[in-house]
Design an enzyme around this catalytic site. Sequence first.
Site, PDB file in Angstrom:
ATOM      1  N   ILE A 164       0.973  -1.277  -0.133  1.00 39.35           N
ATOM      2  CA  ILE A 164       0.033  -0.055  -0.067  1.00 39.35           C
ATOM      3  C   ILE A 164       0.766   1.149  -0.091  1.00 39.35           C
ATOM      4  O   ILE A 164       1.571   1.465   1.150  1.00 39.35           O
ATOM      5  CB  ILE A 164      -0.869   0.048   1.242  1.00 39.35           C
ATOM      6  CG1 ILE A 164      -1.743  -1.335   1.261  1.00 39.35           C
ATOM      7  CG2 ILE A 164      -1.798   1.258   1.243  1.00 39.35           C
ATOM      8  CD1 ILE A 164      -2.822  -1.489   2.416  1.00 39.35           C
ATOM      9  N   PRO A 165       1.081   1.781  -1.126  1.00 40.49           N
ATOM     10  CA  PRO A 165       2.402   2.892  -1.252  1.00 40.49           C
ATOM     11  C   PRO A 165       2.221   4.077  -0.709  1.00 40.49           C
ATOM     12  O   PRO A 165       2.355   5.203  -1.443  1.00 40.49           O
ATOM     13  CB  PRO A 165       2.309   2.966  -2.686  1.00 40.49           C
ATOM     14  CG  PRO A 165       0.698   2.737  -3.306  1.00 40.49           C
ATOM     15  CD  PRO A 165       0.292   1.686  -2.212  1.00 40.49           C
ATOM     16  N   CYS A 166       2.367   4.389   0.508  1.00 38.65           N
ATOM     17  CA  CYS A 166       2.234   5.587   1.250  1.00 38.65           C
ATOM     18  C   CYS A 166       3.523   6.189   0.930  1.00 38.65           C
ATOM     19  O   CYS A 166       3.742   7.458   1.183  1.00 38.65           O
ATOM     20  CB  CYS A 166       2.183   5.346   2.594  1.00 38.65           C
ATOM     21  SG  CYS A 166       3.134   3.875   3.507  1.00 38.65           S
ATOM     22  N   HIS A 167       4.778   5.581   0.588  1.00 39.08           N
ATOM     23  CA  HIS A 167       5.849   6.259  -0.011  1.00 39.08           C
ATOM     24  C   HIS A 167       5.685   7.118  -1.080  1.00 39.08           C
ATOM     25  O   HIS A 167       6.527   8.167  -1.313  1.00 39.08           O
ATOM     26  CB  HIS A 167       7.116   5.157  -0.280  1.00 39.08           C
ATOM     27  CG  HIS A 167       6.667   4.424  -1.346  1.00 39.08           C
ATOM     28  ND1 HIS A 167       5.937   3.274  -0.916  1.00 39.08           N
ATOM     29  CD2 HIS A 167       7.146   4.357  -2.476  1.00 39.08           C
ATOM     30  CE1 HIS A 167       5.977   2.428  -2.301  1.00 39.08           C
ATOM     31  NE2 HIS A 167       6.368   3.319  -3.071  1.00 39.08           N
ATOM     32  N   ARG A 168       4.610   7.162  -1.872  1.00 35.01           N
ATOM     33  CA  ARG A 168       4.265   7.883  -3.068  1.00 35.01           C
ATOM     34  C   ARG A 168       3.529   9.347  -2.648  1.00 35.01           C
ATOM     35  O   ARG A 168       2.897   9.875  -3.574  1.00 35.01           O
ATOM     36  CB  ARG A 168       3.543   7.123  -4.198  1.00 35.01           C
ATOM     37  CG  ARG A 168       4.096   5.829  -4.500  1.00 35.01           C
ATOM     38  CD  ARG A 168       3.512   5.124  -5.613  1.00 35.01           C
ATOM     39  NE  ARG A 168       3.876   3.709  -5.848  1.00 35.01           N
ATOM     40  CZ  ARG A 168       3.442   2.509  -6.289  1.00 35.01           C
ATOM     41  NH1 ARG A 168       2.163   2.746  -6.490  1.00 35.01           N
ATOM     42  NH2 ARG A 168       3.998   1.624  -6.367  1.00 35.01           N
TER      43      ARG A 168
END
Length: 179
Positions: free
Chosen positions: A134-138
Amino acid sequence: MMYSSYYDSPVGRLLLASDGISLTGLWIAGQKYYADTISGAICEKNDLPVLVRTREWLDRYFAGQKPETTELPLAPAGSSFRQMVWQILCEIPSGQVWTYGDIAKMAAHKLGKKTMSAQAVGGAVGHNPISIIIPCHRVVGTNGSLTGYAGGLDVKIRLLELEGADVSKLFLPKEGKAL
């Protein structure tokens, strides 16, 4: 019963957690809120099918491929608001970044509201229990600042670079300079 497995990645050792059917957690060693959604007994089980599939997904991801979030059964624990924000995060294409404001607008629309607090969105993003997938780094600040990543800003930058994101317009908030 909860099950776990470890994965040694280019950004550190990852702890994977499952309820036996779905992936419920993925944390980078040392990150904020590490394993905070695990309660009760946990048993290491490296051959659990969902954990095997997750390690295979991570192999492809770290090899520079772009596996889809939808390839894995995900079941992160959180409020309905957090669940909605995490679902929006899954819509961010690999190699791109969206702002907290962008996500707040999408959340407001889904809730039938005119506006939504970017800070509320930030709280949900920060408590994402399935990092990387779940790409919270984006997610970045409105002005392109690399704010708040539970795994550390150096890891956030490495993940974005791995995905081929243009990080030249992004900057570290304290230094105020581009990467």
